[in-house]
Structure formats: structure tokens, C-alpha cells
Design a protein around this motif. Structure first.
Motif, PDB file in Angstrom:
ATOM      1  N   VAL A  47       5.122   5.923   0.533  1.00 15.41           N
ATOM      2  CA  VAL A  47       4.087   6.997  -0.211  1.00 15.41           C
ATOM      3  C   VAL A  47       4.919   6.871  -0.724  1.00 15.41           C
ATOM      4  O   VAL A  47       5.942   7.137  -1.640  1.00 15.41           O
ATOM      5  N   CYS A  48       3.975   7.367  -2.068  1.00 13.39           N
ATOM      6  CA  CYS A  48       4.079   7.315  -3.336  1.00 13.39           C
ATOM      7  C   CYS A  48       4.845   9.016  -3.973  1.00 13.39           C
ATOM      8  O   CYS A  48       5.170   9.821  -3.404  1.00 13.39           O
ATOM      9  N   PRO A  49       6.107   8.867  -4.919  1.00  8.99           N
ATOM     10  CA  PRO A  49       6.583  10.010  -4.912  1.00  8.99           C
ATOM     11  C   PRO A  49       6.185  10.997  -5.963  1.00  8.99           C
ATOM     12  O   PRO A  49       6.414  11.930  -5.876  1.00  8.99           O
ATOM     13  N   VAL A  50       5.201  11.151  -6.432  1.00  9.76           N
ATOM     14  CA  VAL A  50       3.762  11.981  -6.909  1.00  9.76           C
ATOM     15  C   VAL A  50       3.156  12.382  -6.067  1.00  9.76           C
ATOM     16  O   VAL A  50       2.339  11.655  -5.731  1.00  9.76           O
ATOM     17  N   ARG A  94       5.843  13.762   4.516  1.00 14.80           N
ATOM     18  CA  ARG A  94       6.028  12.492   3.465  1.00 14.80           C
ATOM     19  C   ARG A  94       7.403  11.654   4.596  1.00 14.80           C
ATOM     20  O   ARG A  94       6.748  10.700   4.667  1.00 14.80           O
ATOM     21  N   GLN A  95       7.688  12.801   5.645  1.00 14.47           N
ATOM     22  CA  GLN A  95       9.226  12.473   6.487  1.00 14.47           C
ATOM     23  C   GLN A  95       8.289  12.077   7.748  1.00 14.47           C
ATOM     24  O   GLN A  95       8.087  10.547   7.902  1.00 14.47           O
ATOM     25  N   ALA A  96       6.652  12.475   8.200  1.00  7.33           N
ATOM     26  CA  ALA A  96       5.999  11.627   8.834  1.00  7.33           C
ATOM     27  C   ALA A  96       5.867  10.243   8.977  1.00  7.33           C
ATOM     28  O   ALA A  96       5.358   8.957   9.961  1.00  7.33           O
ATOM     29  N   MET A  97       5.227  10.206   7.402  1.00  7.31           N
ATOM     30  CA  MET A  97       4.354   8.680   6.838  1.00  7.31           C
ATOM     31  C   MET A  97       5.601   7.478   6.837  1.00  7.31           C
ATOM     32  O   MET A  97       5.472   6.431   7.948  1.00  7.31           O
ATOM     33  N   GLU A  98       6.476   8.352   5.841  1.00  8.16           N
ATOM     34  CA  GLU A  98       7.553   6.641   6.325  1.00  8.16           C
ATOM     35  C   GLU A  98       8.678   6.336   7.623  1.00  8.16           C
ATOM     36  O   GLU A  98       9.262   5.744   7.632  1.00  8.16           O
ATOM     37  N   SER A  99       8.547   7.375   8.481  1.00  9.00           N
ATOM     38  CA  SER A  99       9.156   7.686   9.691  1.00  9.00           C
ATOM     39  C   SER A  99       8.077   6.346  10.546  1.00  9.00           C
ATOM     40  O   SER A  99       8.576   5.914  11.705  1.00  9.00           O
ATOM     41  N   GLN A 100       6.720   6.261  10.342  1.00 10.80           N
ATOM     42  CA  GLN A 100       6.007   5.372  11.047  1.00 10.80           C
ATOM     43  C   GLN A 100       6.151   3.378   9.912  1.00 10.80           C
ATOM     44  O   GLN A 100       5.168   3.387  10.097  1.00 10.80           O
ATOM     45  N   GLY A 101       6.971   3.658   8.896  1.00  8.58           N
ATOM     46  CA  GLY A 101       7.049   2.300   7.864  1.00  8.58           C
ATOM     47  C   GLY A 101       5.443   2.474   6.885  1.00  8.58           C
ATOM     48  O   GLY A 101       5.757   1.864   6.092  1.00  8.58           O
ATOM     49  N   VAL A 102       5.497   3.707   6.725  1.00  6.44           N
ATOM     50  CA  VAL A 102       4.053   3.618   5.360  1.00  6.44           C
ATOM     51  C   VAL A 102       4.991   4.289   4.011  1.00  6.44           C
ATOM     52  O   VAL A 102       5.572   5.810   4.362  1.00  6.44           O
ATOM     53  N   SER A 137       1.924   4.101 -11.186  1.00  6.32           N
ATOM     54  CA  SER A 137       0.839   3.070 -10.617  1.00  6.32           C
ATOM     55  C   SER A 137       1.413   2.249 -11.452  1.00  6.32           C
ATOM     56  O   SER A 137       1.302   0.519 -10.778  1.00  6.32           O
ATOM     57  N   CYS A 138       1.064   2.465 -13.277  1.00  8.27           N
ATOM     58  CA  CYS A 138       1.394   0.979 -13.659  1.00  8.27           C
ATOM     59  C   CYS A 138       2.432   0.577 -13.363  1.00  8.27           C
ATOM     60  O   CYS A 138       2.570  -0.703 -13.706  1.00  8.27           O
ATOM     61  N   GLU A 139       4.217   1.059 -13.043  1.00  9.81           N
ATOM     62  CA  GLU A 139       5.458   0.414 -12.650  1.00  9.81           C
ATOM     63  C   GLU A 139       5.218  -0.362 -11.597  1.00  9.81           C
ATOM     64  O   GLU A 139       5.927  -1.121 -11.062  1.00  9.81           O
ATOM     65  N   GLN A 140       4.313   0.283 -10.045  1.00  4.37           N
ATOM     66  CA  GLN A 140       4.013  -0.608  -9.725  1.00  4.37           C
ATOM     67  C   GLN A 140       3.704  -2.182  -9.254  1.00  4.37           C
ATOM     68  O   GLN A 140       3.527  -3.634  -8.750  1.00  4.37           O
ATOM     69  N   ILE A 141       2.696  -2.106 -10.252  1.00 13.08           N
ATOM     70  CA  ILE A 141       2.017  -3.387 -10.268  1.00 13.08           C
ATOM     71  C   ILE A 141       2.221  -3.774 -11.693  1.00 13.08           C
ATOM     72  O   ILE A 141       1.753  -4.988 -12.161  1.00 13.08           O
ATOM     73  N   GLY A 142       3.429  -3.605 -12.290  1.00 13.28           N
ATOM     74  CA  GLY A 142       3.725  -4.868 -13.241  1.00 13.28           C
ATOM     75  C   GLY A 142       3.142  -4.288 -14.752  1.00 13.28           C
ATOM     76  O   GLY A 142       3.202  -5.372 -15.360  1.00 13.28           O
ATOM     77  N   ARG A 143       2.200  -3.204 -15.089  1.00 13.14           N
ATOM     78  CA  ARG A 143       2.052  -2.706 -15.454  1.00 13.14           C
ATOM     79  C   ARG A 143       1.768  -2.581 -16.523  1.00 13.14           C
ATOM     80  O   ARG A 143       2.734  -1.089 -16.284  1.00 13.14           O
ATOM     81  N   ALA A 202       1.650  -0.931  -0.187  1.00 12.69           N
ATOM     82  CA  ALA A 202      -0.214  -0.017   0.079  1.00 12.69           C
ATOM     83  C   ALA A 202       0.840   1.066   0.142  1.00 12.69           C
ATOM     84  O   ALA A 202       2.084   1.307   0.541  1.00 12.69           O
ATOM     85  N   PHE A 203       0.892   1.881  -0.400  1.00 11.55           N
ATOM     86  CA  PHE A 203       1.205   3.670  -0.945  1.00 11.55           C
ATOM     87  C   PHE A 203       0.406   4.706  -0.411  1.00 11.55           C
ATOM     88  O   PHE A 203      -0.525   4.392  -0.772  1.00 11.55           O
ATOM     89  N   VAL A 204       0.822   5.488   0.009  1.00 13.35           N
ATOM     90  CA  VAL A 204       0.184   6.895   0.277  1.00 13.35           C
ATOM     91  C   VAL A 204      -0.261   7.738  -0.257  1.00 13.35           C
ATOM     92  O   VAL A 204       1.623   7.846  -0.815  1.00 13.35           O
ATOM     93  N   VAL A 205      -1.007   8.486  -1.420  1.00  9.51           N
ATOM     94  CA  VAL A 205      -0.934   9.318  -1.793  1.00  9.51           C
ATOM     95  C   VAL A 205      -1.569  10.719  -1.252  1.00  9.51           C
ATOM     96  O   VAL A 205      -2.426  10.885  -1.507  1.00  9.51           O
TER      97      VAL A 205
END
Length: 99
Positions: free
Chosen positions: A45-48, A35-43, A86-92, A16-19
């Protein structure tokens, strides 16, 4: 809701990714702090990030999406970037219309 969604994804062993969307376009420091707050909790985050832009509202008012309404606008470019990522993440392979 992010916490619940992330917990469900982990329980079911799904990625799962947060957008971030509706972000103020001129508040890069706030976006980075989120972004930093989410990533510090192991979540992950989508770069876009999708900024709050008039083209989103204008497109909806015309029954369109930003790519149709104003294809050269920043809103369209952000949506296209999200689609390609998103396509890249799911291999499409991305559809030609958006490529």
C-alpha cells in the motif's frame, strides 16, 4: 479490481501498490483499517492517501490539476507527495516543477 490487478502484477513479476483515493479526510480509522486489510493479504500500500477534497473537483472544473488550481491546498500537497513517492519507487528524479 484490486485483487485482479495484484494477481496480474504477481503473474508478470511486477511491483504493484494500492493507492487509496477519495478517502474521507476525517476518517483516519477507516483508512487505517483498509490499509491493514490490504497488507494482511500481502498487498503493498502506498503511504500517501488521496482524500476527497473540493480542490480536486474545482480544479477539474477549471481544466487544471490541484497543483495549478490551489498549490497550497491539502489536495495539492497530497498529489505532490504521491508524485514524489512514485518517482522514488521507480528510481526517477522528480521534475523540478513538482519538487
Amino acid at each position: 479490481s484490486v485483487r485482479t490487478t495484484v494477481q496480474l502484477a504477481r503473474t508478470h513479476q511486477r511491483r504493484a501498490f494500492v493507492v487509496f483515493n477519495l478517502m474521507p479526510p476525517k476518517r483516519a480509522e477507516m483508512c487505517e483499517a483498509n490499509r491493514q486489510a490490504m497488507e494482511s493479504q500481502g498487498v503493498a500500500v502506498c503511504p500517501v492517501m488521496i482524500a476527497e477534497r473540493a480542490a480536486h473537483k474545482d480544479a477539474v472544473a477549471n481544466g487544471q490539476i490541484p497543483l495549478e488550481y490551489a498549490p497550497k491546498d491539502k489536495a495539492a500537497k497530497e498529489m505532490k507527495a504521491l508524485y514524489l513517492w512514485s518517482c522514488e519507487q521507480i528510481g526517477r528524479v522528480a521534475a523540478k516543477a513538482a519538487a
